[in-house]
Design a protein around this motif. Sequence first.
Motif, PDB file in Angstrom:
ATOM      1  N   PHE A 110      -7.922  -6.888  -6.552  1.00  0.00           N
ATOM      2  CA  PHE A 110      -6.830  -6.881  -7.069  1.00  0.00           C
ATOM      3  C   PHE A 110      -5.826  -8.088  -6.390  1.00  0.00           C
ATOM      4  O   PHE A 110      -5.167  -8.976  -7.024  1.00  0.00           O
ATOM      5  CB  PHE A 110      -5.696  -5.512  -6.827  1.00  0.00           C
ATOM      6  N   LEU A 168      -0.115  -0.402  -4.629  1.00  0.00           N
ATOM      7  CA  LEU A 168      -1.574  -0.061  -4.679  1.00  0.00           C
ATOM      8  C   LEU A 168      -1.550   1.454  -3.867  1.00  0.00           C
ATOM      9  O   LEU A 168      -1.064   1.481  -2.944  1.00  0.00           O
ATOM     10  CB  LEU A 168      -2.482  -0.885  -3.946  1.00  0.00           C
ATOM     11  N   VAL A 225      -0.554   1.030  -9.322  1.00  0.00           N
ATOM     12  CA  VAL A 225      -1.722   1.176  -9.503  1.00  0.00           C
ATOM     13  C   VAL A 225      -2.421   2.352  -8.540  1.00  0.00           C
ATOM     14  O   VAL A 225      -2.326   2.009  -7.336  1.00  0.00           O
ATOM     15  CB  VAL A 225      -2.711  -0.237  -9.409  1.00  0.00           C
ATOM     16  N   ASP A 232      -7.019  -0.882   3.805  1.00  0.00           N
ATOM     17  CA  ASP A 232      -6.702  -2.169   3.305  1.00  0.00           C
ATOM     18  C   ASP A 232      -6.768  -3.334   4.028  1.00  0.00           C
ATOM     19  O   ASP A 232      -6.323  -4.417   3.740  1.00  0.00           O
ATOM     20  CB  ASP A 232      -4.981  -1.950   2.727  1.00  0.00           C
ATOM     21  N   GLN A 247      -7.283   3.370  -6.188  1.00  0.00           N
ATOM     22  CA  GLN A 247      -7.738   2.131  -5.708  1.00  0.00           C
ATOM     23  C   GLN A 247      -8.837   2.352  -4.349  1.00  0.00           C
ATOM     24  O   GLN A 247      -8.164   2.725  -3.370  1.00  0.00           O
ATOM     25  CB  GLN A 247      -6.939   1.274  -5.450  1.00  0.00           C
ATOM     26  N   LYS A 248     -10.049   1.870  -4.476  1.00  0.00           N
ATOM     27  CA  LYS A 248     -10.709   1.973  -3.319  1.00  0.00           C
ATOM     28  C   LYS A 248     -10.529   0.717  -2.512  1.00  0.00           C
ATOM     29  O   LYS A 248      -9.919  -0.373  -3.019  1.00  0.00           O
ATOM     30  CB  LYS A 248     -12.168   1.960  -3.624  1.00  0.00           C
ATOM     31  N   ASP A 268       1.040  -1.161   0.037  1.00  0.00           N
ATOM     32  CA  ASP A 268      -0.124  -0.103   0.067  1.00  0.00           C
ATOM     33  C   ASP A 268       0.829   1.336  -0.119  1.00  0.00           C
ATOM     34  O   ASP A 268       2.066   0.928   0.332  1.00  0.00           O
ATOM     35  CB  ASP A 268      -1.002  -0.010   1.231  1.00  0.00           C
ATOM     36  N   GLN A 270     -11.466  -2.324  -4.057  1.00  0.00           N
ATOM     37  CA  GLN A 270     -10.842  -2.607  -5.554  1.00  0.00           C
ATOM     38  C   GLN A 270      -9.217  -3.170  -5.189  1.00  0.00           C
ATOM     39  O   GLN A 270      -8.753  -4.247  -5.693  1.00  0.00           O
ATOM     40  CB  GLN A 270     -10.542  -1.309  -6.401  1.00  0.00           C
ATOM     41  N   LYS A 271      -8.880  -2.815  -3.916  1.00  0.00           N
ATOM     42  CA  LYS A 271      -7.662  -3.657  -3.325  1.00  0.00           C
ATOM     43  C   LYS A 271      -7.718  -4.917  -3.173  1.00  0.00           C
ATOM     44  O   LYS A 271      -6.844  -5.878  -3.460  1.00  0.00           O
ATOM     45  CB  LYS A 271      -7.154  -2.745  -2.171  1.00  0.00           C
TER      46      LYS A 271
END
Length: 791
Positions: A666, A633, A655, A686, A658-659, A500, A662-663
């Motif tokens: 991924f 991310l 990337v 996260d 990213q919400k 992150d 979405q993380k």
Amino acid sequence: MNTQNCYHCGLGYTDKEEIVFDDKSFCCNGCKTVYEIFTLNGLTDYYSFEKTPGATPKDINGKYDFLDNEEIVYRLLEFHEQETHIVSLYIPHIHCSSCIWILENLNKINIGVSSSQVNFNNKKVRIVFNPEKTTLKEIVHLLCKIGYEPYISLDNYEQKKKKVNRELVYKLGVAFFCFGNVMLLSFPEYFEMEEYWLDNYKSFFRWLIFGLSLPSFLYAASGYYSSAWKSLKTGMLNIDVPIALGIIVMFVRSTVDIIFGYGQGFFDSLTGLVFFMLLGRFFQQKTYNFLSFERDFKSYFPIAVTKILPDRSEVSVPVYDVAAGDRLLIRNQELIPVDGILISDTTAIDYSFVTGEADPITKKSGDKLFAGGKQTGKIIEMEVLSSVSQSYLTQLWSNDIFTKKDRQDYKTITDTISRFFTPLLLITALASLLYWLFIDVTTAFNVFTAVLIVACPCALALSAPFTLGNILRIMGNKKLYLKNATVVEQMAKVDTIVFDKTGTITTSKKSDIFYEGNGLTEEEILMVKNILRGSNHPLSRRLYDFLPNAAIILVDNFDEITGKGIKGHINDNLIRIGSVDFVGVSKAQTLQTAVHISINKVYKGKYVFANSYRNGLKPLLENLSKRYELKILSGDNEGERETLKQLVPPGTLCVFNQKPEQKLAFIESLQKEGKNVMMIGDGLNDAGALAQSNVGISISEDINVFSPACDGILDASKFESIDYFLKLSTNAVKTIKMSFGISLLYNAFGLSAAIAGKLTPLTAAIVMPLSTITIMSFVTVMSNYYARKKA
């Protein structure tokens, strides 16, 4: 009269006592009643795991009437909130898989029970129930009806169970006494003395030796018999089967020798064998204690909590320094680390970590707050009732609810090897016995016993847990706190690392911040500061520290929307702080990392952050890229892409935007490609990705954010050591493989000597614990050696 066995409990009874129900025979009405309960509730699979697994229910008329007293019940409960009570009960009768199955299906018998989890080793069941649908007394009566009466004592029965079990010491003492005296009385036989007293008292001394061997055979070695018998009943051959068989064969053979006058037998070898094996087991137990597998709460929670001092100033302190009477500040999404009393007016507490129920519970000033709840609202103050060591926070870390799926336990691999090893060992021993029977009967039984003893896979079974346990301790000393030893093995399998950005590769410490937009008045800055005070997001904490000190004022309707921003009312003013979209601005987004502010729906401006990346980030990523696939991310926009390009190795995927969901997606997509993923984040936006990854590591800095679903907590000061920890885990697995090789090599040499008849049972008994000590010393030395190597 014929004797039969009860279908439920297995106890024998006569035809006259038989009770027949549903074409099945029972010894009493109690067992029949239990069977009826299981049948009515669709729980007859209970009998599929093991035949006659139950116990005869006891008459408990009036025994548990004291559970009608609410004060007594509250002393027994671990947790009590409105519709959720939690209690852990000690149940001595837990002994097999059927017990686990029925006790974890109590919700099918009593609708008031939400869930139940069994701790087989401690013989405890943790029951979550709704006090509006059932009571603790009803649950206890139900347990008694189905044959699982709990042991309840208000004098803290836990302490009695935690006392050191000295049975092994007693058995070792008995074995030593028997071994020493049998050896002493065997001297005349050893030196083949034919004097008058030996000729006249030979028989007497042999029977005396037989008598002295009985305590060793029947008591000191009893643990091996019971373990082997349980193993055979379950159809799984453990390492105690060949040991028990060897002891029994030696005893029977030696008894036959004395009865028929063939000689004095092998009672000296038998008692020596039992003594040296118990000595080896005692050594193992002491070594386990030395490695401290059961670590205390300080090993798990390096996180900090905000303490309010008498002068109303705030200071961050380690969570285990909190004491009763302290006043704590708890922000939105922070975990309550200790039991306490709410001082603020109202709040909503999410106890899903403790109960599994996601609906927040509203609490008012003066209400009790339990450790493990997550504060979901405006900032609150609480007064501490007990220190962290006395609360339930430590239980969350090992709660089965948060155990990762598809987790492969290294000890299970070892047990599998042992299960294959034992049948092979028995076949080898029998083949050697048959071969030597045609040559020399005495040597045949010696060879048979020596093979069973010398090839015991104790060292093989101990190498993995000892290695991983020592590595776990070493990592903890270096401020990486892992959930359990299996995480070490999972780290060794990682091939992809996902970082992150905000709060992970960037630091939440003060950095360059500047304001763009319409100037804020002192009153507006005061309101912004107080809204930020309730948030734990890294940008919120950095901006809060950046703004000048201000008076604390009341915030109403505080709300934090994950991945978007925070809002609240102060004196009827609506303040929104967060992303451009969150504050309601239609302007084109910039590529800067910024926090936007609107007051009463009027856009005021933004605070722009010059991201401060952690020291040593570039060399760390360069080293990792040689062995791992790296990903970055971020929930921020692409404004940092060019800066990151200068820091990350070529080909690293970055990337942005990213919400949280979405993380998580991924990470799932990488796993579908067959990747073993380690996610390193801050535990805020996260948390889902950390839970989904094969290994989830949360970075801990100055905030009290803890996710029970993560596998480890890394002190932010040790961020540069990530490569070192990964290499250490890889070397730990290498050490285990080397120890396996040494153990197998030892077994090959030992078996060769035993099969050739050149190894006596006594020598094998001495060599066996020595081999175990060698393996444990090897893995300890090697793991310490790798720990000293630089990454």
